[in-house]
Enzyme design. Structure first.
Site, short mmCIF file in Angstrom:
data_model
loop_
_atom_site.label_atom_id
_atom_site.label_comp_id
_atom_site.label_asym_id
_atom_site.label_seq_id
_atom_site.Cartn_x
_atom_site.Cartn_y
_atom_site.Cartn_z
N VAL A 175 -4.06 4.08 -11.29
CA VAL A 175 -3.61 2.70 -11.11
C VAL A 175 -4.70 1.87 -10.48
O VAL A 175 -5.36 2.31 -9.52
CB VAL A 175 -2.33 2.67 -10.23
N CYS A 180 -6.71 -5.69 -3.40
CA CYS A 180 -5.86 -4.65 -2.80
C CYS A 180 -5.49 -4.91 -1.35
O CYS A 180 -4.64 -4.20 -0.80
CB CYS A 180 -6.56 -3.30 -2.90
N TRP A 182 -5.01 -4.76 2.46
CA TRP A 182 -5.10 -3.64 3.39
C TRP A 182 -4.43 -2.38 2.83
O TRP A 182 -4.03 -1.50 3.58
CB TRP A 182 -4.49 -4.03 4.72
N GLY A 183 -4.32 -2.30 1.51
CA GLY A 183 -3.89 -1.07 0.88
C GLY A 183 -2.41 -0.79 0.91
O GLY A 183 -1.99 0.35 0.69
N GLU A 205 -13.88 -6.40 5.92
CA GLU A 205 -12.99 -5.92 6.98
C GLU A 205 -11.86 -5.08 6.40
O GLU A 205 -11.47 -4.05 6.96
CB GLU A 205 -12.41 -7.11 7.76
N CYS A 358 3.76 -24.11 4.82
CA CYS A 358 3.99 -23.33 3.60
C CYS A 358 5.45 -22.89 3.52
O CYS A 358 6.05 -22.90 2.43
CB CYS A 358 3.06 -22.13 3.56
#
Length: 387
Positions: A175, A180, A182-183, A205, A358
């Site tokens: 995949v 991505c 912070w995973g 970072e 927002c």
């Protein structure tokens, strides 16, 4: 508490002259049931002269910058923006001074390979510790799915699981996650669905953080621009990254994804979107929060996939972003004492304005959150969205 008592100032209303600009702004806001120097939580109090003039000459850029400077205050910025945008007052102020900003957004490619790194450096590299305090435990910096959730963590895990089920993940699949973060998606998919993941991001970072956090999982995190990708994957997800692609590159993104996706594969695109084609990015958001960001409209998404993908499913849960942003704001304000000395009052007001404006925009349905599921050739028998 949504309102912050930390930075509230007592207005010196006798020092703020009621100029013609003051009356113009007051009359405009009255259309949205907002009073200048009123007493309700969504009313605004003007602390210093010049605010009405800045609003009329510079729109949201002037409104945001004067708020950052402490020139005006509002207890419930989210409700202020909900009312302002529901009444479409943003359409009534079109400052001539922002013509150059508009022309740049329309004519130039502000998301070239060289410029793509700017948002990583300015926004996502702000500091992992800061985002850890604001986000859920997996650090998911995208809209949660609140249908059956009571907490931010539940909403984010529900969203991640929804993405996995929409992609019909199976053990052993390879995949790709474009943008991505912070995973969060990659770690969840690997842990719960037994897949291997490759993720790309423009934030140094983020790469350093996720490599240290998930050494035990079959995850490959790469610091690279999506346009450099050239390999095959069974499934592709892009969750909250397409907003940074830019209208000049929508087709390029889809061509890269189409080239990288297996013939029987699926692509899930999760993106904030706008209702009207042809509008340009908000100048305050562009300057202070997401440089070079550009929200797509649904028509632009359709143009981008034309001839490349079959649109199997479209899911709008933009109202859930309101609740997500409000949860982030509560976490941010609770954690602020640990960051106040390093970041300062101006940053606090900037970040408060960002999160709550927002939230108000999503509440007013001025902007949306879409998840699209795409296939290369169309699924035989059709696609069934999981509940």
């Amino acid at each position: 508490m949504v309102g912050s008592s930390t930075l509230q100032r007592q207005p010196s209303r006798d020092q703020v002259p009621h100029t013609s600009s003051y009356h113009v702004v007051a009359d405009l806001l009255a259309k949205a049931d907002i009073q200048v120097d009123g007493e309700r939580p969504w009313d605004i109090s003007i602390q210093r002269p010049g605010v009405p003039e800045q609003i009329l000459s510079r729109g949201n850029l002037g409104l945001g910058e004067t708020y950052m400077a402490g020139d005006w205050d509002c207890e419930r910025l989210d409700e202020f923006f909900f009312r302002l945008l529901s009444a479409r007052l943003d359409k009534e102020i079109q400052p001539l001074r922002l013509v150059i900003h508009s022309l740049r957004a329309r004519l130039l490619n502000l998301q070239t390979t060289a410029r793509a790194w700017q948002v990583g450096e300015q926004h996502y590299d702000l500091g992992n510790e800061f985002y850890q305090q604001m986000l859920d435990p997996r650090m998911t910096y995208t809209c949660g799915y609140w249908r059956n959730a009571d907490t931010l963590q539940q909403a984010q895990e529900a969203k991640l699981d929804l993405v996995c089920r929409k992609l019909q993940l199976q053990p052993g699949m390879r995949v790709l996650d474009i943008g991505c973060g912070w995973g969060s998606f990659m770690s969840y998919a690997a842990e719960h669905y037994g897949v291997e993941c490759v993720g790309v991001t423009v934030s140094r970072e983020q790469v350093d953080f996720v490599k240290a956090r998930y050494p035990h999982l079959p995850l490959d995190f790469r610091l690279m621009d999506y346009r450099e990708l050239d390999e095959k994957f069974d499934r592709i997800a892009s969750i909250g990254m397409f907003e940074h692609v830019g209208r000049k590159n929508h087709r390029i993104f889809m061509e890269v994804a189409q080239s990288c996706l297996a013939e029987e594969g699926l692509l899930l695109l999760h993106t904030i979107g706008k209702n009207v084609r042809g509008t340009v990015p908000d100048p305050w958001i562009d300057k202070y929060i997401f440089p070079n960001g550009d929200l797509p409209c649904m028509g632009q998404l359709a143009d981008a996939v034309d001839g490349l993908f079959v649109i199997e499913d479209v899911h709008n849960f933009g109202a859930d972003y309101d609740r997500t942003l409000m949860a982030w704001y509560v976490n941010f304000e609770r954690a602020w004492p640990a960051f106040s000395d390093a970041l300062g009052e101006r940053f606090f007001r900037m970040w408060r304005y960002y999160l709550l404006s927002c939230a108000g925009a999503f509440r007013a349905r001025d902007i949306q959150l879409w998840q699209l599921v795409l296939s290369k050739n169309g699924l035989v028998g059709g696609y069934q969205r999981p509940e």
